[in-house]
Design a protein around this motif. Structure first.
Motif, PDB file in Angstrom:
ATOM      1  N   ALA A   1     -13.310  10.494  -1.289  1.00 25.87           N
ATOM      2  CA  ALA A   1     -12.890  10.308  -2.810  1.00 25.87           C
ATOM      3  C   ALA A   1     -11.894  11.410  -3.247  1.00 25.87           C
ATOM      4  CB  ALA A   1     -14.135  10.763  -3.636  1.00 25.87           C
ATOM      5  N   VAL A   2     -11.044  11.161  -4.132  1.00 20.64           N
ATOM      6  CA  VAL A   2      -9.895  12.234  -4.661  1.00 20.64           C
ATOM      7  C   VAL A   2     -10.416  13.349  -4.870  1.00 20.64           C
ATOM      8  CG1 VAL A   2      -8.464  12.830  -6.547  1.00 20.64           C
ATOM      9  CG2 VAL A   2      -8.561  10.256  -5.470  1.00 20.64           C
ATOM     10  N   SER A   3     -11.708  13.631  -5.492  1.00 25.92           N
ATOM     11  CA  SER A   3     -12.296  15.083  -5.486  1.00 25.92           C
ATOM     12  C   SER A   3     -12.547  15.886  -4.297  1.00 25.92           C
ATOM     13  CB  SER A   3     -13.265  14.905  -6.685  1.00 25.92           C
ATOM     14  OG  SER A   3     -12.889  14.585  -7.924  1.00 25.92           O
ATOM     15  N   ALA A   4     -12.993  15.070  -3.342  1.00 29.53           N
ATOM     16  CA  ALA A   4     -13.138  15.760  -2.175  1.00 29.53           C
ATOM     17  C   ALA A   4     -12.037  16.211  -1.591  1.00 29.53           C
ATOM     18  CB  ALA A   4     -13.978  14.662  -1.234  1.00 29.53           C
ATOM     19  N   VAL A   5     -10.871  15.309  -1.571  1.00 32.43           N
ATOM     20  CA  VAL A   5      -9.472  15.807  -0.956  1.00 32.43           C
ATOM     21  C   VAL A   5      -9.029  17.119  -1.694  1.00 32.43           C
ATOM     22  CG1 VAL A   5      -7.071  14.784  -0.639  1.00 32.43           C
ATOM     23  CG2 VAL A   5      -9.053  13.265  -0.369  1.00 32.43           C
ATOM     24  N   CYS A   6      -9.089  17.008  -2.780  1.00 30.44           N
ATOM     25  CA  CYS A   6      -8.661  18.159  -3.646  1.00 30.44           C
ATOM     26  C   CYS A   6      -9.471  19.435  -3.588  1.00 30.44           C
ATOM     27  CB  CYS A   6      -8.725  17.861  -5.358  1.00 30.44           C
ATOM     28  SG  CYS A   6      -7.466  16.503  -5.601  1.00 30.44           S
ATOM     29  N   ILE A   7     -10.773  19.373  -3.013  1.00 31.86           N
ATOM     30  CA  ILE A   7     -11.415  20.571  -2.980  1.00 31.86           C
ATOM     31  C   ILE A   7     -10.692  21.593  -1.770  1.00 31.86           C
ATOM     32  CG2 ILE A   7     -13.402  21.455  -1.754  1.00 31.86           C
ATOM     33  CD1 ILE A   7     -15.034  19.163  -2.978  1.00 31.86           C
ATOM     34  N   ILE A   8     -10.151  20.906  -0.764  1.00 33.81           N
ATOM     35  CA  ILE A   8      -9.460  21.772   0.263  1.00 33.81           C
ATOM     36  C   ILE A   8      -8.166  22.444  -0.464  1.00 33.81           C
ATOM     37  CG2 ILE A   8      -8.095  21.777   2.253  1.00 33.81           C
ATOM     38  CD1 ILE A   8     -10.217  19.687   3.272  1.00 33.81           C
TER      39      ILE A   8
ATOM     40  N   SER B   1      -4.181  12.543  10.970  1.00 33.03           N
ATOM     41  CA  SER B   1      -3.007  11.647  10.961  1.00 33.03           C
ATOM     42  C   SER B   1      -3.338  10.577   9.807  1.00 33.03           C
ATOM     43  CB  SER B   1      -2.914  10.892  12.330  1.00 33.03           C
ATOM     44  OG  SER B   1      -3.918  10.089  12.508  1.00 33.03           O
ATOM     45  N   LYS B   2      -4.529  10.221   9.277  1.00 39.21           N
ATOM     46  CA  LYS B   2      -4.506   9.387   8.113  1.00 39.21           C
ATOM     47  C   LYS B   2      -5.337  10.096   6.940  1.00 39.21           C
ATOM     48  CE  LYS B   2      -5.599   6.258  11.238  1.00 39.21           C
ATOM     49  NZ  LYS B   2      -4.935   6.616  12.561  1.00 39.21           N
ATOM     50  N   VAL B   3      -4.934  10.128   5.961  1.00 39.44           N
ATOM     51  CA  VAL B   3      -5.455  10.610   4.666  1.00 39.44           C
ATOM     52  C   VAL B   3      -5.472   9.287   3.733  1.00 39.44           C
ATOM     53  CG1 VAL B   3      -5.819  12.336   2.925  1.00 39.44           C
ATOM     54  CG2 VAL B   3      -5.012  12.898   5.078  1.00 39.44           C
TER      55      VAL B   3
ATOM     56  N   PRO C   1       2.911  17.300   7.195  1.00 41.72           N
ATOM     57  CA  PRO C   1       3.832  16.407   6.652  1.00 41.72           C
ATOM     58  C   PRO C   1       4.231  15.325   7.558  1.00 41.72           C
ATOM     59  CG  PRO C   1       4.747  18.331   7.813  1.00 41.72           C
ATOM     60  CD  PRO C   1       3.348  18.472   7.721  1.00 41.72           C
ATOM     61  N   ASP C   2       3.471  15.015   8.388  1.00 42.45           N
ATOM     62  CA  ASP C   2       3.862  13.809   9.266  1.00 42.45           C
ATOM     63  C   ASP C   2       2.406  12.955   9.209  1.00 42.45           C
ATOM     64  OD1 ASP C   2       6.030  14.724  10.386  1.00 42.45           O
ATOM     65  OD2 ASP C   2       4.955  16.022  12.003  1.00 42.45           O
ATOM     66  N   THR C   3       1.366  13.154   8.497  1.00 39.87           N
ATOM     67  CA  THR C   3       0.338  12.450   8.271  1.00 39.87           C
ATOM     68  C   THR C   3       0.683  11.078   7.228  1.00 39.87           C
ATOM     69  OG1 THR C   3      -1.117  14.253   8.541  1.00 39.87           O
ATOM     70  CG2 THR C   3      -1.983  12.614   7.152  1.00 39.87           C
ATOM     71  N   MET C   4      -0.118  10.191   7.507  1.00 41.50           N
ATOM     72  CA  MET C   4      -0.007   9.204   6.477  1.00 41.50           C
ATOM     73  C   MET C   4      -1.038   9.158   5.339  1.00 41.50           C
ATOM     74  SD  MET C   4      -0.397   4.897   7.183  1.00 41.50           S
ATOM     75  CE  MET C   4      -2.112   5.163   7.936  1.00 41.50           C
ATOM     76  N   TYR C   5      -0.361   9.223   4.258  1.00 35.65           N
ATOM     77  CA  TYR C   5      -1.172   9.231   2.982  1.00 35.65           C
ATOM     78  C   TYR C   5      -1.234   7.818   2.231  1.00 35.65           C
ATOM     79  CZ  TYR C   5      -0.877  14.079   3.683  1.00 35.65           C
ATOM     80  OH  TYR C   5      -0.802  15.499   4.407  1.00 35.65           O
ATOM     81  N   VAL C   6      -2.437   7.238   1.696  1.00 34.84           N
ATOM     82  CA  VAL C   6      -2.605   6.348   1.358  1.00 34.84           C
ATOM     83  C   VAL C   6      -3.502   6.277   0.096  1.00 34.84           C
ATOM     84  CG1 VAL C   6      -3.400   3.726   1.576  1.00 34.84           C
ATOM     85  CG2 VAL C   6      -2.606   5.224   3.657  1.00 34.84           C
ATOM     86  N   ASN C   7      -2.931   5.454  -0.849  1.00 39.66           N
ATOM     87  CA  ASN C   7      -3.604   5.394  -2.232  1.00 39.66           C
ATOM     88  C   ASN C   7      -4.374   4.239  -2.253  1.00 39.66           C
ATOM     89  OD1 ASN C   7      -4.691   5.893  -4.881  1.00 39.66           O
ATOM     90  ND2 ASN C   7      -2.868   5.217  -5.839  1.00 39.66           N
TER      91      ASN C   7
ATOM     92  N   ILE D   1       1.121   2.963   0.536  1.00 32.91           N
ATOM     93  CA  ILE D   1       1.268   3.989   1.377  1.00 32.91           C
ATOM     94  C   ILE D   1       2.312   4.988   0.873  1.00 32.91           C
ATOM     95  CG2 ILE D   1       2.199   4.446   3.726  1.00 32.91           C
ATOM     96  CD1 ILE D   1       1.082   1.762   4.732  1.00 32.91           C
ATOM     97  N   ILE D   2       1.968   6.133   0.655  1.00 32.50           N
ATOM     98  CA  ILE D   2       2.960   7.162   0.083  1.00 32.50           C
ATOM     99  C   ILE D   2       3.972   7.656   0.947  1.00 32.50           C
ATOM    100  CG2 ILE D   2       2.951   9.448  -1.277  1.00 32.50           C
ATOM    101  CD1 ILE D   2      -0.091   8.612  -1.764  1.00 32.50           C
ATOM    102  N   SER D   3       5.277   7.725   0.416  1.00 28.13           N
ATOM    103  CA  SER D   3       6.395   8.139   0.854  1.00 28.13           C
ATOM    104  C   SER D   3       6.832   9.428   0.533  1.00 28.13           C
ATOM    105  CB  SER D   3       7.609   7.017   0.905  1.00 28.13           C
ATOM    106  OG  SER D   3       8.782   8.022   1.300  1.00 28.13           O
ATOM    107  N   GLN D   4       7.509  10.385   1.279  1.00 29.71           N
ATOM    108  CA  GLN D   4       7.819  11.610   0.641  1.00 29.71           C
ATOM    109  C   GLN D   4       9.009  11.247  -0.279  1.00 29.71           C
ATOM    110  OE1 GLN D   4       7.138  14.597   1.289  1.00 29.71           O
ATOM    111  NE2 GLN D   4       5.889  14.633   3.427  1.00 29.71           N
ATOM    112  N   MET D   5       9.704  10.205  -0.483  1.00 33.43           N
ATOM    113  CA  MET D   5      10.650   9.762  -1.147  1.00 33.43           C
ATOM    114  C   MET D   5       9.936   9.375  -2.712  1.00 33.43           C
ATOM    115  SD  MET D   5      13.085  10.150   0.664  1.00 33.43           S
ATOM    116  CE  MET D   5      14.527   9.492  -0.532  1.00 33.43           C
TER     117      MET D   5
END
Length: 502
Positions: free
Chosen positions: A244-251, A266-268, A288-294, A309-313
């Protein structure tokens, strides 16, 4: 493939000695899980009929996953009961299931007695023994992929529990695409955050079983102590988190990365709420090299129907929910049931495809309201699920989440999206997160950040019209969360009522 048990059988064949699931106390290999599930299924088969719900009163654990698959071997479908729920809600669930039976473990007997529930109790410990292959084969021969696999109870906006009933076919259809899209394989270690009566856990459990990966079950209390959480992620070598978003944001909000960085991740993937961009940027700066997905999607359509899939761009402050998963159709309908295709025009997000669930268990009225014929298709039966969420297409044609229909208010003669106010507040550099409610004709804004109310008002006036400026600001130090990891809006309301300034 038409039964999720085929995943377990195949992984047990390919990786018999590999750890499948591990909690803080024990672990189990694929071969052990396969055997124990068959033992449970053999014993339980004489106590239930095919297609029957089996309520389970346990915390998530290695034992619980054995029971889940044992129930499926017996021809039933599992319903995990949240042990912390009040007796009234649990009784309502049992009444909806029309069940007089509960399966639990010896360690939870006292907790079950305190709930004073009228039911026949079956102990997990009594279900272990021998495997009756003849009986299991007979049950399997009667199986169809449209039979239920699990039911998850969610109250939604009504406050009354509704049991979302999901078939094997829907889970298989989704998991095949999910694991392929995000390259989940036998080398992954999935760190489980979600409660198992919450649909995010379905991705964890069945991605693990399908690919031969390993799931590490993270203790709930670690999400209140970032150092312990990060130690766990590093020590267990977790590669994939679907939180969940809130769990990610805790860190990130509690500056956990200054203590330790879990470099093997490698995957968030995250879902459930809108991810604040500044929190995502913190994660990206350390990994920075991890894949982030909404990920986006309600329980009623088997986890998710869209992803980005979120890009640094990506520089926009709104992260799209992106495009539909394979074999799912996601589209927008306006209030006249016409399709919305013009950018920046709001519509209700609707979904069709195999992943759409069977509906609400023993609740035909609400099933009929939410699961209906596609108004764009008068020619043949095409059931869609109306999510109650509002979305729009951006200039690139990507689908974006706007708000819940419930969060669209009428204030001072203007129609307002509370999500738009939250987004403006989260633009403020010193604000970590924000949440808005509408009570007694007032917009109430809660925020976690180092800024005073008068200064915040001044800053917001540069971005919002006067009628959208919150009437009351409430500063919090960390948002209360539901057990699913979302901001607890009911708790915020209670805090608001307790504070004489609101």
């Amino acid at each position: 493939m038409y039964n999720v048990l085929d995943y377990l059988k195949e992984s047990a064949r390919k990786y018999p000695d590999k750890v499948a699931f591990a909690d803080i106390d024990q672990s189990i290999t694929y071969e052990e899980l396969y055997r124990k599930a068959q033992e449970i299924g053999s014993a339980l088969a004489s106590k239930i009929s095919i297609g029957q719900p089996v309520p389970i009163f346990m915390e998530k654990s290695v034992d619980t996953i054995c029971l889940f698959f044992g129930v499926v071997y017996a021809g039933g479908f599992y319903v995990l009961l949240d042990m912390k729920q009040p007796q009234t809600r649990l009784n309502h669930i049992m009444k909806t299931l029309d069940s007089k039976m509960i399966v639990t473990s010896q360690k939870y007997i006292e907790a079950l007695k305190k709930k004073q529930m009228e039911s026949d109790v079956i102990l997990l410990e009594d279900l272990y023994g021998h495997v009756n292959l003849k009986k299991l084969d007979s049950i399997a021969s009667q199986h169809t992929d449209t039979m239920p696999l699990y039911t998850i109870f969610t109250s939604g906006s009504t406050g009354i529990p509704k049991g979302v009933c999901v078939a094997h076919r829907s889970v298989i259809d989704f998991i095949e695409t999910f694991t392929k899209t995000f390259h989940i394989n036998e080398n992954d270690v999935i760190g489980n955050q979600a409660p198992w009566d919450f649909d995010v856990s379905v991705k964890d459990i069945y991605s693990t079983i399908k690919t031969g990966a390993t799931m590490q079950i993270i203790p709930r209390q670690y999400f209140s102590i970032p150092t312990q959480l990060l130690d766990f992620l590093c020590e267990r070598e977790v590669t994939t988190i679907i939180w969940a978003v809130s769990a990610v944001c805790i860190i990130s909000t509690l500056k956990g990365f200054e203590y330790k960085v879990p470099h093997k991740i490698s995957k968030v993937m995250f879902s459930g709420e809108v991810m604040p961009m500044k929190q995502l940027r913190i994660w990206q700066s350390y990994l920075p090299d991890t894949m982030y997905v909404n990920l986006y999607g309600p329980t009623e359509i088997t986890c998710n129907c869209a992803y980005h899939i979120i890009s640094q761009m990506d520089q926009d402050d709104v992260i799209p929910i992106g495009k539909a998963f394979q074999n799912e159709k996601v589209f927008l309908l306006d209030e006249h049931n016409q399709e919305v295709i013009i950018p920046d025009v709001l519509g209700e997000i609707c979904v069709s495809g195999t992943a759409v669930s069977l509906g609400y268990y023993n609740n035909p009225q609400q099933t009929h309201q939410a699961f209906c014929q596609n108004p764009l298709n008068p020619y043949y039966r095409e059931i869609i699920y109306r999510t109650g969420d509002l979305g729009y297409y951006n200039k690139q044609g990507e689908l974006c989440f706007a708000s819940r229909k419930d969060f669209q208010i009428k204030h001072m003669g203007h129609r307002i999206e509370l999500g738009e106010i939250e987004k403006a507040m989260q633009h403020v550099e010193t604000i970590q997160r924000a949440c808005c409610l509408y009570e007694n004709h007032k917009i109430i804004a809660f925020y976690d950040g180092d800024i005073e109310r008068r200064e915040l008002t001044r800053v917001l006036k540069k971005e919002l019209p006067a009628f959208m400026i919150p009437n009351v600001f409430y500063k919090v130090h960390g948002f209360p969360l539901t057990k699913n990891g979302k901001i607890d809006r009911q708790k915020l309301k209670s805090m608001m009522k307790e504070d004489c300034n609101v």
